[in-house]
Design a protein around this motif. Structure first.
Motif, PDB file in Angstrom:
ATOM      1  N   PHE A 332     -79.582   2.263  34.582  1.00  0.00           N
ATOM      2  CA  PHE A 332     -79.222   1.290  35.757  1.00  0.00           C
ATOM      3  C   PHE A 332     -77.800   0.586  35.447  1.00  0.00           C
ATOM      4  N   ASN A 333     -77.713  -0.142  34.383  1.00  0.00           N
ATOM      5  CA  ASN A 333     -76.857  -0.775  34.078  1.00  0.00           C
ATOM      6  C   ASN A 333     -75.494  -0.068  33.999  1.00  0.00           C
ATOM      7  N   GLU A 334     -75.555   1.310  33.174  1.00  0.00           N
ATOM      8  CA  GLU A 334     -74.475   2.237  33.094  1.00  0.00           C
ATOM      9  C   GLU A 334     -73.873   2.756  34.590  1.00  0.00           C
ATOM     10  N   VAL A 338     -70.230   1.532  36.022  1.00  0.00           N
ATOM     11  CA  VAL A 338     -69.279   2.549  36.862  1.00  0.00           C
ATOM     12  C   VAL A 338     -68.993   2.038  38.029  1.00  0.00           C
ATOM     13  N   ILE A 339     -69.975   1.595  38.883  1.00  0.00           N
ATOM     14  CA  ILE A 339     -69.617   1.265  40.295  1.00  0.00           C
ATOM     15  C   ILE A 339     -68.656   0.077  40.293  1.00  0.00           C
ATOM     16  N   LEU A 340     -69.051  -0.977  39.294  1.00  0.00           N
ATOM     17  CA  LEU A 340     -68.104  -2.116  39.195  1.00  0.00           C
ATOM     18  C   LEU A 340     -66.725  -1.782  38.594  1.00  0.00           C
ATOM     19  N   MET A 401     -75.175  -4.380  45.932  1.00  0.00           N
ATOM     20  CA  MET A 401     -75.259  -5.193  45.211  1.00  0.00           C
ATOM     21  C   MET A 401     -73.838  -5.708  44.492  1.00  0.00           C
ATOM     22  N   ALA A 402     -73.137  -4.850  44.146  1.00  0.00           N
ATOM     23  CA  ALA A 402     -71.592  -5.228  43.530  1.00  0.00           C
ATOM     24  C   ALA A 402     -70.864  -5.787  44.667  1.00  0.00           C
ATOM     25  N   GLU A 403     -70.834  -5.149  46.101  1.00  0.00           N
ATOM     26  CA  GLU A 403     -70.232  -5.908  47.053  1.00  0.00           C
ATOM     27  C   GLU A 403     -70.525  -7.289  47.370  1.00  0.00           C
ATOM     28  N   CYS A 404     -71.857  -7.438  47.019  1.00  0.00           N
ATOM     29  CA  CYS A 404     -72.560  -9.078  47.180  1.00  0.00           C
ATOM     30  C   CYS A 404     -72.480  -9.810  46.007  1.00  0.00           C
ATOM     31  N   ASN A 405     -71.844  -9.315  45.218  1.00  0.00           N
ATOM     32  CA  ASN A 405     -71.675 -10.257  43.868  1.00  0.00           C
ATOM     33  C   ASN A 405     -73.140 -10.418  42.998  1.00  0.00           C
ATOM     34  N   LEU A 406     -74.054  -9.313  43.108  1.00  0.00           N
ATOM     35  CA  LEU A 406     -75.133  -9.572  42.402  1.00  0.00           C
ATOM     36  C   LEU A 406     -75.104  -8.551  41.324  1.00  0.00           C
ATOM     37  N   ASP A 407     -76.052  -8.603  40.308  1.00  0.00           N
ATOM     38  CA  ASP A 407     -76.219  -7.565  39.336  1.00  0.00           C
ATOM     39  C   ASP A 407     -77.500  -7.416  38.744  1.00  0.00           C
TER      40      ASP A 407
END
Length: 419
Positions: A332-334, A338-340, A401-407
């Protein structure tokens, strides 16, 4: 139940980066919990403060009390959604008691604490009955004069008490003595070692949260040099950082200070990891293996663990067979990273960048579509299709999540609270 040391930070007019740094220092210094507050009524200031608390809860593991201006139920909800464990409400600023009752019914009667400007209210049984009915978890009393009358009143309460004090004139042991006192909130221990304070309190028969080994060192099986090897692991990722050795003195010092201390076989002396480099290892857990001849230490590592500057001492690859790493959080983190990276460094032709360019509405539309596909696939007896649809949904969810600044740390921490 042990007595707590709860440092406080006044966040008004403070830069978030400074508050986060101070919060981290308090945690590694031995704080049990942390109280951060900003009672500003200004909407912009409140939102900035809530954002800062979100960052604080990402960086520390100890429970956080958040003190903020509360006018309606939504204010309590926003405060708890930062990741804080408790909301501190100033009773003098509270306009509607029903806000507290609604919040305690929604989030549980162990989340709301009332800060009293006038602690004389605790002598009023009717007042105490009212706040108990509201579902208040505890009271915070400020700058008390601990007379016998007040001590008796605190002891008679059926609700826990936190005393906020500068400790300039009061002794912490005396303030912690009343049975119902849960802890002391103070800024006295800024840049100080609270482990030493706790050892002093423990010597005065006050129950505090210290490291205590469940097995005596004398029961460990040592090597011919009287040492026990220690495998050191980063507590969040599980990465093995290094291997070192302890004798009894090193083990005892590690327990007392909360910092990993070892015995150097080459120099024949104790050494605390990080004492020269600043790359300390703070204890999260110590575990003994089944033969009692090896310790596993789970630590918070500051900076790289290896003297070469590498994160781990185990960076030299000897042999390797290709394999898929299917640890869920690692995968999930990897993928999320990549998305970030696509968000920060757009790549031409990237579908992920297409979604970011189209914005939140497009991302939400795709999440909705993929959720529907999951429902349809779940009605199919073949689980292969469902596997693909869930994977598609998780990908689009991570873009959201990335769009809404969550991780993932935000999500995992919230799930851990619910657990």
């Amino acid at each position: 139940m042990y007595k707590k040391i709860i440092p406080f930070i006044n966040c008004e007019n403070e830069l978030p980066v400074n508050v986060i740094s101070e919060a981290v220092q308090y945690e590694i210094g031995g704080a049990d919990e942390l109280f951060v507050y900003n009672y500003s009524k200004d909407e912009a200031s409140r939102e900035e403060f809530l954002g800062a608390v979100k960052e604080i809860t990402k960086h520390i593991d100890i429970p956080v009390y958040i003190g903020c201006y509360v006018e309606r139920f939504e204010d309590v909800k926003k405060a708890l959604y930062t990741g804080a464990s408790y909301v501190m409400i100033k009773y003098s600023l509270l306009k509607n008691n029903n806000v507290v009752k609604e919040a305690s019914e929604r989030f549980g009667n162990d989340t709301i604490i009332l800060e009293l400007e006038d602690y004389k209210d605790i002598h009023n049984k009717d007042f105490i009955d009212i706040i108990k009915d509201l579902g208040v978890y505890a009271l915070l009393l400020k700058h008390v004069e601990l007379t016998k009358d007040l001590t008796d009143s605190i002891n008679s309460l059926e609700i826990p008490v936190i005393i906020r004090d500068s400790l300039s004139s009061n002794d912490i042991a005396s303030l912690l003595e009343p049975v119902t006192v849960l802890g002391i909130s103070t800024n006295y221990y800024k840049n100080k070692d609270m482990f030493k304070v706790k050892l002093s309190l423990k010597a005065q028969n006050i129950e505090v949260n210290t490291f205590d080994s469940s097995i005596k060192f004398s029961e460990f099986k040592l090597n011919n040099d009287g040492l026990i090897p220690v495998v050191v692991q980063e507590y969040k990722t599980g990465e093995v950082l290094m291997v070192a050795y302890m004798n009894e003195e090193a083990f005892r010092k590690t327990i007392e200070t909360g910092k990993m201390t070892y015995y150097s076989r080459s120099r024949s002396t104790l050494w605390t990891k990080g004492e020269t480099s600043g790359h300390y290892q703070y204890v999260k857990a110590l575990m003994l293996d089944c033969d009692k001849d090896t310790i596993l230490a789970k630590v918070l590592q500051i900076g790289p663990a290896c003297h070469t500057g590498n994160g781990s001492c185990f960076y030299t690859e000897l042999v390797k067979k290709e394999y898929d790493d299917t640890n869920p959080l690692t995968v999930f983190n990897e993928v999320f990273n990549v998305i970030l990276d696509r968000k920060k460094n757009p790549k031409e032709g990237s579908y992920t960048n297409y979604l970011f360019e189209k914005g939140i509405d497009k991302i939400l539309k795709k999440c909705g579509e993929e959720a529907t596909e999951i429902i349809i696939a779940a009605k199919n007896p073949d689980s292969e299709e469902l596997k693909y649809e869930i994977s598609d949904f998780l990908y689009h969810m991570m873009v959201l999540m990335a769009e809404c600044n969550l991780d993932w740390s935000d999500i995992v921490k919230e799930l851990a609270h619910r657990r």
